[in-house]
Enzyme design. Structure first.
Site, mmCIF file in Angstrom:
data_model
loop_
_atom_site.group_PDB
_atom_site.id
_atom_site.type_symbol
_atom_site.label_atom_id
_atom_site.label_comp_id
_atom_site.label_asym_id
_atom_site.label_seq_id
_atom_site.Cartn_x
_atom_site.Cartn_y
_atom_site.Cartn_z
ATOM 1 N N SER A 12 -44.735 4.582 24.019
ATOM 2 C CA SER A 12 -44.317 4.626 25.247
ATOM 3 C C SER A 12 -45.554 4.438 26.168
ATOM 4 C CB SER A 12 -43.322 5.704 25.743
ATOM 5 O OG SER A 12 -44.004 6.854 25.684
ATOM 6 N N GLY A 14 -50.107 4.919 26.991
ATOM 7 C CA GLY A 14 -51.364 5.197 26.711
ATOM 8 C C GLY A 14 -51.831 4.545 25.228
ATOM 9 N N ILE A 15 -52.793 4.954 24.248
ATOM 10 C CA ILE A 15 -53.307 4.416 23.269
ATOM 11 C C ILE A 15 -52.147 3.640 22.186
ATOM 12 C CG2 ILE A 15 -54.721 4.962 21.020
ATOM 13 C CD1 ILE A 15 -56.237 6.744 22.392
ATOM 14 N N GLY A 16 -51.061 4.311 22.164
ATOM 15 C CA GLY A 16 -50.072 3.640 21.377
ATOM 16 C C GLY A 16 -49.576 2.583 21.837
ATOM 17 N N SER A 133 -58.839 13.058 17.250
ATOM 18 C CA SER A 133 -59.220 13.266 18.544
ATOM 19 C C SER A 133 -60.807 14.022 18.016
ATOM 20 C CB SER A 133 -58.429 14.166 19.377
ATOM 21 O OG SER A 133 -59.354 14.804 20.310
ATOM 22 N N TYR A 146 -53.895 22.780 20.100
ATOM 23 C CA TYR A 146 -54.085 21.435 20.093
ATOM 24 C C TYR A 146 -55.432 21.275 19.151
ATOM 25 C CZ TYR A 146 -55.197 16.495 21.177
ATOM 26 O OH TYR A 146 -55.489 15.141 21.256
#
Length: 272
Positions: A12, A14-16, A133, A146
């Site tokens: 939806s 960003g990177i995706g 990441s 995270y």
């Protein structure tokens, strides 16, 4: 040649989103997934009229949703596990339930999608890519939950890679550093409470200043997506791929730091 099919999670924004569009432009049939397909507007606008991109609902934390998303696919050549959620906090202030929630999305979500997709990937001799990441290499202050999830993903997939390779499936992790996307704006956790806390407020504010500096020179999201496309199409992709020189420097610091002192010196300075 048969058009190759790739499933990308978390598209939806960003990177995706950038990866889904870049793969469609490169000729892949892209199954672009997101938890709420009502948020597909930005993706569809970026993709234009491309018929080789379809949007499907997928909640990586819901096994039934994963099964429904993959239902009916007779071929799958690649998966890009991108869906994830940031979280800021620290052990004394976080609840254990919050930590479990972060693990559910960032770790167990990756496993749930990958497990469901592996039979199809084995049949095609496909590729399993997961966006982790630099936080999966270097633990970052106030990102304990995270980073723990990203460390877990890297450890699991590094262990799985030789086993999957025997089944004809290539496994890689993609490690971005700061990327100019909506990710930071969507980070959950207890930021306001941290800033006001008498014990942790000052070091957290120092950390925020560090983050702001890092994102002032963030990598363009399209550039990170192009690294993912290149990895998917490489003849023999490596297990670990960084998307920028900054990410390579962070990974190199950790992998050369046998006693942990170099990393601790750097991350301690972020909150001094």
């Amino acid at each position: 040649m048969t058009t190759k099919t790739v499933l990308v999670t978390g598209t939806s924004s960003g990177i995706g989103l950038a990866t889904a569009v870049a793969l469609a432009e490169a000729g892949w049939h892209v199954i672009a997934t997101m938890r709420d397909t009502g948020k597909a507007g930005a993706l569809l606008a970026a993709a234009g009229e491309r018929a080789n991109l379809e949007v499907r609902a997928l909640d990586v934390t819901d096994p039934a949703s994963v099964t429904a998303c993959l239902d009916g696919l007779d071929r799958l050549d690649a998966v890009v596990n991108n869906a994830g959620a940031g979280h800021v906090g620290t052990l004394e202030l976080d609840s254990i339930e919050e930590v479990r929630g972060v693990m559910e999305v960032n770790f167990f979500g990756v496993l749930t999608v990958s497990k469901a997709a592996l039979p199809l990937l084995r049949a095609s001799g496909g590729r399993l890519l997961t966006v982790t990441s630099v936080g999966g290499v270097v633990g970052q202050p106030f990102n304990e939950a995270y980073c723990a999830a990203k460390f877990a993903v890297e450890g699991y997939l590094e262990s799985l890679a030789p086993v999957a390779a025997q089944q004809g499936v290539t496994v890689s992790v993609i490690e971005p550093a700061a990327v100019a996307s909506e990710f930071v704006a969507n980070v959950g956790g207890i930021g306001p409470e941290l800033q006001q806390d008498e014990r942790y407020g000052k070091p957290f504010q120092s950390y925020l200043a560090h983050v702001q500096g890092a994102f002032a020179a963030a990598q363009p999201v399209r550039e990170a997506a192009e690294v993912i496309v290149a990895t998917l199409t490489a003849e023999q992709p490596p297990f670990r791929v960084q998307t920028s020189e900054r990410a390579k420097a962070v990974a190199a610091l950790k992998l050369a730091d046998t006693d942990g002192s170099a990393v601790q010196a750097v991350t301690s300075a972020w909150i001094a």
